[in-house]
Design an enzyme around this catalytic site. Structure first.
Site, PDB file in Angstrom:
ATOM      1  N   ASN A 103       2.888  38.389 -18.739  1.00  0.00           N
ATOM      2  CA  ASN A 103       2.698  39.449 -19.722  1.00  0.00           C
ATOM      3  C   ASN A 103       3.986  39.560 -20.535  1.00  0.00           C
ATOM      4  O   ASN A 103       4.984  40.110 -20.057  1.00  0.00           O
ATOM      5  CB  ASN A 103       2.374  40.771 -19.029  1.00  0.00           C
ATOM      6  CG  ASN A 103       2.208  41.910 -20.018  1.00  0.00           C
ATOM      7  OD1 ASN A 103       2.069  41.697 -21.224  1.00  0.00           O
ATOM      8  ND2 ASN A 103       2.217  43.134 -19.506  1.00  0.00           N
ATOM      9  N   TRP A 104       3.959  39.063 -21.763  1.00  0.00           N
ATOM     10  CA  TRP A 104       5.159  39.054 -22.600  1.00  0.00           C
ATOM     11  C   TRP A 104       5.440  40.402 -23.255  1.00  0.00           C
ATOM     12  O   TRP A 104       6.499  40.590 -23.857  1.00  0.00           O
ATOM     13  CB  TRP A 104       5.030  37.979 -23.685  1.00  0.00           C
ATOM     14  CG  TRP A 104       5.205  36.596 -23.168  1.00  0.00           C
ATOM     15  CD1 TRP A 104       5.562  36.219 -21.903  1.00  0.00           C
ATOM     16  CD2 TRP A 104       5.056  35.370 -23.904  1.00  0.00           C
ATOM     17  NE1 TRP A 104       5.640  34.839 -21.798  1.00  0.00           N
ATOM     18  CE2 TRP A 104       5.323  34.298 -23.020  1.00  0.00           C
ATOM     19  CE3 TRP A 104       4.706  35.079 -25.222  1.00  0.00           C
ATOM     20  CZ2 TRP A 104       5.271  32.964 -23.423  1.00  0.00           C
ATOM     21  CZ3 TRP A 104       4.646  33.751 -25.621  1.00  0.00           C
ATOM     22  CH2 TRP A 104       4.930  32.706 -24.735  1.00  0.00           C
ATOM     23  N   LYS A 105       4.498  41.316 -23.167  1.00  0.00           N
ATOM     24  CA  LYS A 105       4.676  42.656 -23.743  1.00  0.00           C
ATOM     25  C   LYS A 105       5.122  42.531 -25.212  1.00  0.00           C
ATOM     26  O   LYS A 105       4.605  41.681 -25.935  1.00  0.00           O
ATOM     27  CB  LYS A 105       5.642  43.473 -22.888  1.00  0.00           C
ATOM     28  CG  LYS A 105       5.211  43.523 -21.413  1.00  0.00           C
ATOM     29  CD  LYS A 105       6.040  44.443 -20.569  1.00  0.00           C
ATOM     30  CE  LYS A 105       5.548  44.417 -19.127  1.00  0.00           C
ATOM     31  NZ  LYS A 105       6.277  45.370 -18.269  1.00  0.00           N
ATOM     32  N   HIS A 165      -3.158  48.596 -18.034  1.00  0.00           N
ATOM     33  CA  HIS A 165      -1.766  48.365 -17.653  1.00  0.00           C
ATOM     34  C   HIS A 165      -1.025  49.698 -17.627  1.00  0.00           C
ATOM     35  O   HIS A 165      -1.308  50.607 -18.402  1.00  0.00           O
ATOM     36  CB  HIS A 165      -1.106  47.404 -18.652  1.00  0.00           C
ATOM     37  CG  HIS A 165       0.259  46.960 -18.232  1.00  0.00           C
ATOM     38  ND1 HIS A 165       1.379  47.722 -18.447  1.00  0.00           N
ATOM     39  CD2 HIS A 165       0.676  45.832 -17.605  1.00  0.00           C
ATOM     40  CE1 HIS A 165       2.442  47.089 -17.974  1.00  0.00           C
ATOM     41  NE2 HIS A 165       2.035  45.941 -17.453  1.00  0.00           N
ATOM     42  N   GLU A 219       1.724  50.699 -18.702  1.00  0.00           N
ATOM     43  CA  GLU A 219       2.323  51.140 -19.958  1.00  0.00           C
ATOM     44  C   GLU A 219       1.267  51.687 -20.904  1.00  0.00           C
ATOM     45  O   GLU A 219       1.539  52.611 -21.682  1.00  0.00           O
ATOM     46  CB  GLU A 219       3.115  49.999 -20.589  1.00  0.00           C
ATOM     47  CG  GLU A 219       4.388  49.709 -19.807  1.00  0.00           C
ATOM     48  CD  GLU A 219       4.918  48.307 -20.005  1.00  0.00           C
ATOM     49  OE1 GLU A 219       4.460  47.602 -20.921  1.00  0.00           O
ATOM     50  OE2 GLU A 219       5.808  47.915 -19.221  1.00  0.00           O
ATOM     51  N   GLU A 269      -0.268  46.974  -9.579  1.00  0.00           N
ATOM     52  CA  GLU A 269       1.079  47.031 -10.135  1.00  0.00           C
ATOM     53  C   GLU A 269       1.628  48.442  -9.967  1.00  0.00           C
ATOM     54  O   GLU A 269       1.389  49.314 -10.792  1.00  0.00           O
ATOM     55  CB  GLU A 269       1.096  46.599 -11.608  1.00  0.00           C
ATOM     56  CG  GLU A 269      -0.034  47.165 -12.462  1.00  0.00           C
ATOM     57  CD  GLU A 269       0.353  47.274 -13.928  1.00  0.00           C
ATOM     58  OE1 GLU A 269       1.159  46.469 -14.390  1.00  0.00           O
ATOM     59  OE2 GLU A 269      -0.161  48.193 -14.594  1.00  0.00           O
ATOM     60  N   GLY A 316       9.636  46.793 -14.065  1.00  0.00           N
ATOM     61  CA  GLY A 316      10.833  46.792 -14.884  1.00  0.00           C
ATOM     62  C   GLY A 316      12.006  47.530 -14.276  1.00  0.00           C
ATOM     63  O   GLY A 316      13.014  47.754 -14.936  1.00  0.00           O
ATOM     64  N   SER A 368       8.195  43.755 -11.012  1.00  0.00           N
ATOM     65  CA  SER A 368       9.509  43.145 -10.785  1.00  0.00           C
ATOM     66  C   SER A 368       9.422  41.840  -9.999  1.00  0.00           C
ATOM     67  O   SER A 368      10.257  41.546  -9.150  1.00  0.00           O
ATOM     68  CB  SER A 368      10.455  44.136 -10.095  1.00  0.00           C
ATOM     69  OG  SER A 368      10.741  45.237 -10.948  1.00  0.00           O
ATOM     70  N   GLY A 384       6.195  40.192 -15.728  1.00  0.00           N
ATOM     71  CA  GLY A 384       6.695  40.681 -17.007  1.00  0.00           C
ATOM     72  C   GLY A 384       7.972  39.973 -17.421  1.00  0.00           C
ATOM     73  O   GLY A 384       7.953  38.851 -17.910  1.00  0.00           O
ATOM     74  N   GLY A 385       9.114  40.626 -17.196  1.00  0.00           N
ATOM     75  CA  GLY A 385      10.388  40.117 -17.691  1.00  0.00           C
ATOM     76  C   GLY A 385      10.719  38.700 -17.290  1.00  0.00           C
ATOM     77  O   GLY A 385      11.271  37.929 -18.083  1.00  0.00           O
TER      78      GLY A 385
END
Length: 251
Positions: free
Chosen positions: A10-12, A97, A99, A169, A175, A215, A236-237
């Site tokens: 997930n590149w957001k 998600h 967010e 999640e 994050g 994470s 994610g990151g």
């Protein structure tokens, strides 16, 4: 039942079309076709077609969208629809998600509507569920994820439910650098699996992959994937660097 692991990036709101081209060039050079795993990229809407074009020679890799609107079409400036996503070649849609829920205020009712539109549009939803730190400390994790799952499945029949992807999640681990232990993940994945069994039966429920997200990095990916009932990862990151992502998909 052995479930084929699903490893999703997930590149957001990261990686422009130019960045994505460079990423794919470096990543694909390191990762040959992996028949034993399903890989999924979730780029931003603007970068979506660049990624789809960059993977023309790798059809085994899926591309999805991070969000769709809860209506099929209309006067909704800035939104994207299920039919638009399918038309450009997306195969999967992230739904619920954390967010979207906690930053943009999406409700369970919106999740219900989106899930229905996605399956009607012949795309695969990846439904995300997870609790906040406050909910976890109050001992409400199972209650929260079951409520979110129930909302997501409310308008689907058994056959449609059997075709979804699911991700746990925990909000407190996204994050933050804090990660649920493999045992934590297994426990909640087991709760979700039993909720699916009660809805569609043991055989069908056994075929639904449940991913862990929160994470995830190259250092903990293998341990998480080895945990009971953890059928993949939503990253994610750590998916923004092609070398890191290549290590994770090979974990």
């Amino acid at each position: 039942m052995h479930r084929k692991p699903v490893i999703a990036a997930n590149w957001k709101l990261n990686l422009s079309p130019t960045d994505a081209k460079a990423f794919l060039q470096r990543f694909l050079a390191q990762v040959p076709k992996l028949n034993e795993r399903t890989l999924v990229f979730f780029p931003s809407a603007i970068t979506l077609t660049t990624v789809i074009d960059g993977l023309r020679e790798r059809p085994e890799i899926w591309v999805g969208v991070q969000n769709v609107h809860s209506e099929a079409q209309g006067a909704f400036t800035g939104e994207n629809s299920v039919l638009m996503a399918r038309d450009v070649g997306a195969r999967v849609v992230l739904v619920g998600h954390s967010e979207r829920r906690h930053v943009f205020g999406e409700t369970d009712e919106m999740t219900t509507r989106k899930m229905s539109l996605i399956v009607q549009g012949r795309l695969t939803p990846l439904l995300c569920v997870g609790e906040t730190l406050e909910e976890r400390e109050a001992g409400r994790t199972a209650e929260v994820v079951e409520r979110q799952l129930t909302a997501g499945l409310a308008e689907l029949d058994a056959g449609q439910i059997a075709q979804i992807l699911l991700a746990y999640e925990p909000v407190w681990a996204i994050g933050t650098g804090r990660t649920a232990t493999p045992a934590d993940a297994s426990e909640i994945h087991g709760v979700l699996r039993q909720a699916l069994v009660s809805r569609i039966g043991e055989k069908a429920a056994a075929g639904v992959p449940i991913l862990y997200g929160g994470s995830v990095n190259r250092g903990n990916a293998s341990q998480l994937l080895a945990a009971s009932d953890v059928d993949g990862l939503l990253v994610g990151g750590a998916s923004l660097d092609p070398d890191s992502w290549a290590s994770i998909v090979r974990a």
